[in-house]
Structures are given as structure tokens and as C-alpha cells.
Design a protein around this motif. Structure first.
Motif, PDB file in Angstrom:
ATOM      1  N   UNK A  71      10.242 -11.978  10.780  1.00 52.09           N
ATOM      2  CA  UNK A  71       9.774 -12.361   9.449  1.00 52.09           C
ATOM      3  C   UNK A  71       8.667 -11.411   9.015  1.00 52.09           C
ATOM      4  N   UNK A  72       9.027 -10.448   8.190  1.00 51.57           N
ATOM      5  CA  UNK A  72       8.068  -9.450   7.693  1.00 51.57           C
ATOM      6  C   UNK A  72       8.310  -9.217   6.202  1.00 51.57           C
ATOM      7  N   UNK A  73       7.920 -10.178   5.354  1.00 51.08           N
ATOM      8  CA  UNK A  73       8.158 -10.039   3.915  1.00 51.08           C
ATOM      9  C   UNK A  73       7.457  -8.817   3.338  1.00 51.08           C
ATOM     10  N   UNK A  74       8.108  -8.213   2.340  1.00 50.93           N
ATOM     11  CA  UNK A  74       7.593  -6.983   1.728  1.00 50.93           C
ATOM     12  C   UNK A  74       6.715  -7.245   0.516  1.00 50.93           C
ATOM     13  N   UNK A  75       6.700  -8.460   0.019  1.00 54.45           N
ATOM     14  CA  UNK A  75       5.997  -8.748  -1.232  1.00 54.45           C
ATOM     15  C   UNK A  75       5.116  -9.982  -1.084  1.00 54.45           C
ATOM     16  N   UNK A  76       4.094 -10.092  -1.940  1.00 54.25           N
ATOM     17  CA  UNK A  76       3.316 -11.333  -1.968  1.00 54.25           C
ATOM     18  C   UNK A  76       4.173 -12.565  -2.228  1.00 54.25           C
ATOM     19  N   UNK A  77       5.236 -12.414  -3.018  1.00 54.83           N
ATOM     20  CA  UNK A  77       6.145 -13.538  -3.238  1.00 54.83           C
ATOM     21  C   UNK A  77       6.717 -14.032  -1.908  1.00 54.83           C
ATOM     22  N   UNK A  78       7.280 -13.126  -1.119  1.00 55.05           N
ATOM     23  CA  UNK A  78       7.832 -13.514   0.169  1.00 55.05           C
ATOM     24  C   UNK A  78       6.780 -14.081   1.098  1.00 55.05           C
ATOM     25  N   UNK A  79       5.587 -13.482   1.092  1.00 54.65           N
ATOM     26  CA  UNK A  79       4.514 -13.981   1.959  1.00 54.65           C
ATOM     27  C   UNK A  79       4.055 -15.363   1.515  1.00 54.65           C
ATOM     28  N   UNK A  80       3.995 -15.581   0.207  1.00 53.45           N
ATOM     29  CA  UNK A  80       3.547 -16.886  -0.292  1.00 53.45           C
ATOM     30  C   UNK A  80       4.504 -17.986   0.149  1.00 53.45           C
ATOM     31  N   UNK A  81       5.790 -17.686   0.185  1.00 52.09           N
ATOM     32  CA  UNK A  81       6.779 -18.660   0.630  1.00 52.09           C
ATOM     33  C   UNK A  81       6.724 -18.859   2.149  1.00 52.09           C
ATOM     34  N   UNK A  82       6.525 -17.764   2.888  1.00 56.89           N
ATOM     35  CA  UNK A  82       6.446 -17.872   4.338  1.00 56.89           C
ATOM     36  C   UNK A  82       5.226 -18.701   4.748  1.00 56.89           C
ATOM     37  N   UNK A  83       4.106 -18.499   4.062  1.00 54.02           N
ATOM     38  CA  UNK A  83       2.912 -19.299   4.349  1.00 54.02           C
ATOM     39  C   UNK A  83       3.195 -20.791   4.149  1.00 54.02           C
TER      40      UNK A  83
ATOM     41  N   UNK B  44      11.475 -13.759   2.886  1.00 58.60           N
ATOM     42  CA  UNK B  44      10.621 -13.870   4.077  1.00 58.60           C
ATOM     43  C   UNK B  44      11.036 -12.874   5.150  1.00 58.60           C
ATOM     44  N   UNK B  45      12.268 -12.333   5.064  1.00 57.31           N
ATOM     45  CA  UNK B  45      12.753 -11.425   6.096  1.00 57.31           C
ATOM     46  C   UNK B  45      12.332  -9.977   5.868  1.00 57.31           C
ATOM     47  N   UNK B  46      12.052  -9.594   4.633  1.00 55.24           N
ATOM     48  CA  UNK B  46      11.723  -8.201   4.358  1.00 55.24           C
ATOM     49  C   UNK B  46      12.948  -7.315   4.492  1.00 55.24           C
ATOM     50  N   UNK B  47      12.812  -6.195   5.192  1.00 59.08           N
ATOM     51  CA  UNK B  47      13.936  -5.273   5.388  1.00 59.08           C
ATOM     52  C   UNK B  47      14.795  -5.783   6.536  1.00 59.08           C
ATOM     53  N   UNK B  48      15.779  -6.592   6.176  1.00 56.07           N
ATOM     54  CA  UNK B  48      16.577  -7.270   7.195  1.00 56.07           C
ATOM     55  C   UNK B  48      17.653  -6.385   7.803  1.00 56.07           C
ATOM     56  N   UNK B  49      18.011  -5.285   7.135  1.00 61.48           N
ATOM     57  CA  UNK B  49      19.087  -4.436   7.625  1.00 61.48           C
ATOM     58  C   UNK B  49      20.409  -4.795   6.987  1.00 61.48           C
ATOM     59  N   UNK B  50      21.451  -4.105   7.374  1.00 63.69           N
ATOM     60  CA  UNK B  50      22.752  -4.259   6.729  1.00 63.69           C
ATOM     61  C   UNK B  50      23.562  -5.426   7.272  1.00 63.69           C
TER      62      UNK B  50
END
Length: 329
Positions: free
Chosen positions: A135-147, A120-126
Motif C-alpha cells: 500500500x503506497x498511494x501516490x496522491x493525498x487522495x489515496x493517502x486520505x482513504x488509506x488513513x 491506496x495501492x499506488x503503482x500496482x503494476x500490470x
């Protein structure tokens, strides 16, 4: 009272059943066995084959078994697959979760624990990522969980439902007592795949991307032992049963390892020389995702017991060798 575990025939779900049974809970498993296995489930649990979106079935189970909490694991989990089949992921992970939440509310279940993800975080950094990060998911998987998290938040605000959403980082390892482990064919998790190479199930392993902005160019992840992950779920269940508020928390060790480092550990623990091949980055993968798990530790008193990458790899390898013997018999 009992706990309803959806997807209890899967990797994490079967370990949750073990954790609940080990402490004397009554457990009901609901699984359609598309990817799960009935033989992974503790014989102490009641097992029902069915769909989490079947509201009538869920309601029947809640009434018959006096369910006071639902722990929801059923869903699709492969990031690249979600990029190829986004609508399938929104159906399986989001729409069906919505139906399960509706059934929980209609049946009077007061507690819901949701299997979320660090995706759900996407590119969270180091740096270790906190729950209040963007919260900026990079994939439909992450977005589906965030929804699904959003639905739980909204439902809880309007209806008598308390919830915990646990954002997993990279789950690995197997039950230390050898009762369960990751058994899905065609798995994509790094430690699982590497151990399949060790036991001869695969000829080589691919390293997806070596040009990330990380110390050695490969992706960095926070690997957590599945048994510690289940400990977090049990602590979250106790938290909700005690009448505390909703919980959204990371589950990880707050320490990352690169793909190269993990493969070095697999080689050392197994004594095998892996055939490692460089491949392009996979769509939807982040360079580095490491948990800040302070909130979980302080709010529910979660204390991990298996924070050691060598042990995680060793438990996973032991299970892989067990599978090899089981499938050969």
C-alpha cells in the motif's frame, strides 16, 4: 432498523440508496449537498442536510431511526485536486471520517461500510492487484482513504464496531432504469467526460499521457458498473449483519481497458467522432490498476451482472442525454 447513507446525494451514494430501497430497507441520507443533489435521492428515503462530522446530529439520527449500519460515501474524490489541496482532502476525507466513526461508536452503531479506493495501492503494476499488495498511494487522495482504513482497523480492534472497506476501481455507468447517474459538473471521470463531448457539453477530450509502460501507452483501468458496485455494498452489509468478521476487498472486474480502448468504445456506442487531444500526464495517476476481485466473490458471494464495457458506456450516455434534457427544461 435503518441504514444511514452519508453522501447519498452523490453519484455512488444515490445508487446505494436505490439499492437499499429496492430491497425494502429503511434509509436515512445525510449530505451537506456541497457536490450532491437532493433530486438524485429516492423519494422513499429520509433526507437530512448536515455534516458527517456533526456528532450530535449523527447521534440524533441513529437514535430516531434505529440505525444499525452506516455506509459512508461523503468525501472528495479528484486525484489532481488532492495534489493541489492536500490539507483540504485530509480534512474532508480523513478528519471528518474520524469524527463519523467516533459518532458511530458513541451511538452504538455496530456496522460501518467505508467507500475506499484502488488509489491506496499506488503503482500496482500490470497484473491484477490483490488486497495484500503493498500500500503506497501516490496522491493525498489515496493517502486520505488509506488513513481512514487504518482508523477503522484500529477502532474495530478496540471497540464494538465491525466494518467493511471496499476498494473501488473505476466506477462508471448509470442506473439501468434511468433513475440516477453521475451528475456533478466539471467531472473528471473518463467515460463521463467522453459522453459529455458526445452530447456537446464539451468541445474535446484530453488523453492524459501516452507514454505509459502499457500496451498502447495510455493508462489502463478496471471499469466497473455502478450497479455492480452497489451489489458489492449490499453483499458486504449482509456479510456484517450475519455476524461475520471485518472485510477489506477490491471491487472490480479483474479486467482492464486503456484510455484509447475506452474512447474507441464511446465512439462506437455513440456513433460520434470524438475530438481527442493529447495532454501531459496528471499528477498522482498510476499507469495501470486492475483488480483481483477473488476475495469479494468468494467471501460474500458477489456476482457482477453488468460486466460489459459497451453496456457501461451506453447506460452512462443515456443518463447524459437525460441530464441534457433535464437542464434544458
Amino acid at each position: 432498523m435503518s441504514v444511514l447513507v452519508t453522501g447519498g446525494g452523490g453519484y455512488i451514494g444515490s445508487h446505494m440508496v436505490l439499492g437499499l430501497v429496492d430491497r425494502g430497507e429503511d434509509v436515512v441520507v445525510l449530505d451537506n449537498f456541497t457536490t450532491g443533489f437532493d433530486w438524485l435521492i429516492s423519494p422513499a428515503a429520509t433526507v437530512v442536510q448536515g455534516d458527517v462530522a456533526d456528532g450530535a446530529l449523527v447521534g440524533k439520527l441513529v437514535k430516531e431511526h434505529e440505525v444499525d449500519a452506516i455506509v459512508h460515501f461523503a468525501g472528495s474524490i479528484v486525484v489532481p485536486d488532492s495534489v493541489r489541496d492536500p490539507l483540504g482532502y485530509y480534512l474532508n476525507n480523513t478528519a471528518r471520517t474520524r469524527d463519523l466513526i467516533a459518532a458511530a461508536v458513541a451511538s452504538g452503531v455496530p456496522r460501518f461500510i467505508f467507500s475506499s479506493t484502488a488509489a491506496v495501492y499506488g503503482e500496482a503494476g500490470s497484473e491484477p492487484v490483490r488486497e495484500d499488495a503493498r500500500l503506497l498511494p501516490l496522491s493525498p487522495y489515496g493517502r486520505s482513504k488509506l488513513m481512514s482504513e487504518m482508523m477503522l482497523e484500529d477502532a474495530s480492534a478496540a471497540l464494538p464496531l465491525n466494518y467493511a472497506a471496499l476498494r473501488y476501481f473505476n466506477v462508471a455507468g448509470a442506473d439501468p432504469d434511468g433513475r440516477s447517474g453521475q451528475s456533478t459538473k466539471g467531472a473528471t471521470h473518463l467515460i463521463k467526460v467522453a459522453n459529455e463531448v458526445v452530447v456537446g457539453k464539451r468541445p474535446f477530450i484530453e488523453m492524459f499521457g501516452t507514454d505509459y509502460a502499457t500496451p498502447d501507452g495510455t493508462a489502463v483501468r478496471d471499469y466497473i458498473h455502478v450497479t455492480d458496485l452497489i451489489g458489492a455494498h449490499l453483499a458486504a452489509l449482509d456479510h456484517l449483519r450475519a455476524g461475520n468478521g471485518n472485510l477489506v476487498a477490491n471491487v472490480g472486474y479483474s479486467r482492464g481497458f486503456s484510455v484509447r480502448e475506452v474512447l474507441e468504445v464511446v465512439g462506437r456506442v455513440s456513433g460520434a467522432k470524438l475530438d481527442i487531444r493529447v495532454a501531459p500526464r496528471r499528477a498522482g495517476d498510476s499507469p495501470s490498476v486492475v483488480a483481483d476481485s477473488t476475495k469479494l466473490r468468494t467471501s460474500v458471494g458477489w456476482v457482477p451482472k453488468h460486466d460489459d464495457l459497451d453496456s457501461i458506456v451506453a447506460d452512462a450516455l443515456r443518463w447524459e442525454r437525460h441530464l441534457l434534457k433535464r437542464n434544458a427544461s
